[in-house]
Design an enzyme around this catalytic site. Structure first.
Site, PDB file in Angstrom:
ATOM      1  N   LEU A  42       7.460  -3.233  10.103  1.00 14.52           N
ATOM      2  CA  LEU A  42       7.241  -2.095  10.992  1.00 14.52           C
ATOM      3  C   LEU A  42       8.441  -1.994  11.929  1.00 14.52           C
ATOM      4  CD1 LEU A  42       3.500  -2.786  11.866  1.00 14.52           C
ATOM      5  CD2 LEU A  42       4.362  -1.018  10.318  1.00 14.52           C
ATOM      6  N   SER A  43       8.611  -0.849  12.579  1.00 14.34           N
ATOM      7  CA  SER A  43       9.762  -0.714  13.468  1.00 14.34           C
ATOM      8  C   SER A  43       9.719  -1.748  14.586  1.00 14.34           C
ATOM      9  CB  SER A  43       9.848   0.705  14.037  1.00 14.34           C
ATOM     10  OG  SER A  43       8.703   1.029  14.786  1.00 14.34           O
ATOM     11  N   GLU A  44       8.514  -2.134  15.037  1.00 20.06           N
ATOM     12  CA  GLU A  44       8.391  -3.198  16.034  1.00 20.06           C
ATOM     13  C   GLU A  44       7.137  -4.033  15.774  1.00 20.06           C
ATOM     14  OE1 GLU A  44      10.502  -3.839  18.504  1.00 20.06           O
ATOM     15  OE2 GLU A  44      11.698  -1.991  18.579  1.00 20.06           O
ATOM     16  N   THR A  45       7.269  -5.330  16.003  1.00 20.68           N
ATOM     17  CA  THR A  45       6.128  -6.236  16.091  1.00 20.68           C
ATOM     18  C   THR A  45       6.170  -6.880  17.466  1.00 20.68           C
ATOM     19  OG1 THR A  45       6.047  -6.697  13.712  1.00 20.68           O
ATOM     20  CG2 THR A  45       5.035  -8.314  15.177  1.00 20.68           C
TER      21      THR A  45
END
Length: 263
Positions: A42-45
């Site tokens: 994902l774009s951020e975790t």
């Protein structure tokens, strides 16, 4: 490890920006957190550690640790409010960007973030090549190693119809990404954000770039409260306010997944 995926800056599933949220007793080794973020893709975790009266928070793209992230902070606040400390209305997250306050107001989460003022650039031939024309204005924000470029276009349609060449964007020196923005038709302003250097070709909705866009458009439009839309395929809505050296970024969030990482 308890794990959630939350769609941020939207009130509809499959819209907005999905963020992974891992709730842990202590932060694992940095390389281990980076591996989880790479696996999640994902774009951020985000990684959240509950403390006595506050929460430690870190963010990772698939490729690197971030110093500030809006949508994963919103997602983390959603998880805290609904699952970690049910009903908690105000949360303080301790991060690489200092203490970030999030308040739940009715159905919105309001993030209080530092404003990031940009510097104007006269011209940049590579960005003109990427865009196919010179932008109306060009700005940049910089930290010690990375630069984020902001190109102001003439109309919302240009932002919406822009077709990015990610290999060309990767050639921007010491860059974290390129933002394109314009005055909106059904909102105050619109934007898109491309960050192939971080393993994220186009980020669906990006809270952190609004730390720069809010002061810019507040001055241009002569108003402190602004409605913003990010025109990615998934799309997102941000309720913004200019607070001088801080900005307020409000958004909805919806849960997509609740589970456990078997690690």
């Amino acid at each position: 490890m308890k794990y959630y995926v939350v769609d941020a800056f939207t009130d509809q599933i499959f819209k907005g920006n999905p963020a992974g949220v891992c709730v842990v007793d202590e932060f694992p080794d940095t390389s281990f957190m980076q591996s989880i973020a790479y696996e999640n893709n994902l774009s951020e975790t985000a990684f959240v550690v509950p403390r006595d009266g506050y929460f430690d928070l870190k963010w990772f793209t698939p490729e690197l640790e971030m110093d500030l992230c809006g949508h994963a902070t919103l997602a983390s606040a959603y998880v805290v409010h609904h699952y970690v400390n049910p009903g908690l209305m105000e949360m303080n997250f301790h991060t690489l960007s200092g203490i970030l306050n999030v308040v739940k107001k009715e159905d919105l989460f309001e993030l209080n973030f530092p404003a990031r003022i940009s510097e104007k650039i006269d011209s940049f031939p590579l960005i003109e090549e990427i865009l196919g024309a010179a932008p109306i204005e060009l700005y940049a924000t910089r930290n010690q190693v990375r630069t984020r470029y902001y190109a102001v276009l003439a109309a919302e349609e240009q932002v919406e119809q822009f077709v990015p060449d990610f290999e060309l964007i990767k050639k921007l020196p010491q860059s974290f990404g390129l933002v394109i923005t314009a005055k909106g038709s059904s909102s105050d302003f619109v934007s898109r954000f491309f960050a192939p250097h971080a393993g994220v070709n186009e980020d669906p909705v990006t809270g952190s770039v609004h730390c720069t866009l809010i002061p810019y458009w507040s001055e241009k439009l002569g108003k402190n409260k602004l409605l913003a839309r990010q025109l990615s395929k998934r799309g997102g809505v941000l309720y913004c306010e200019n607070l001088a050296d801080r900005v307020s970024i409000g958004g909805h969030a919806v849960l997509y997944l609740e589970g456990n990482l078997q690690i």
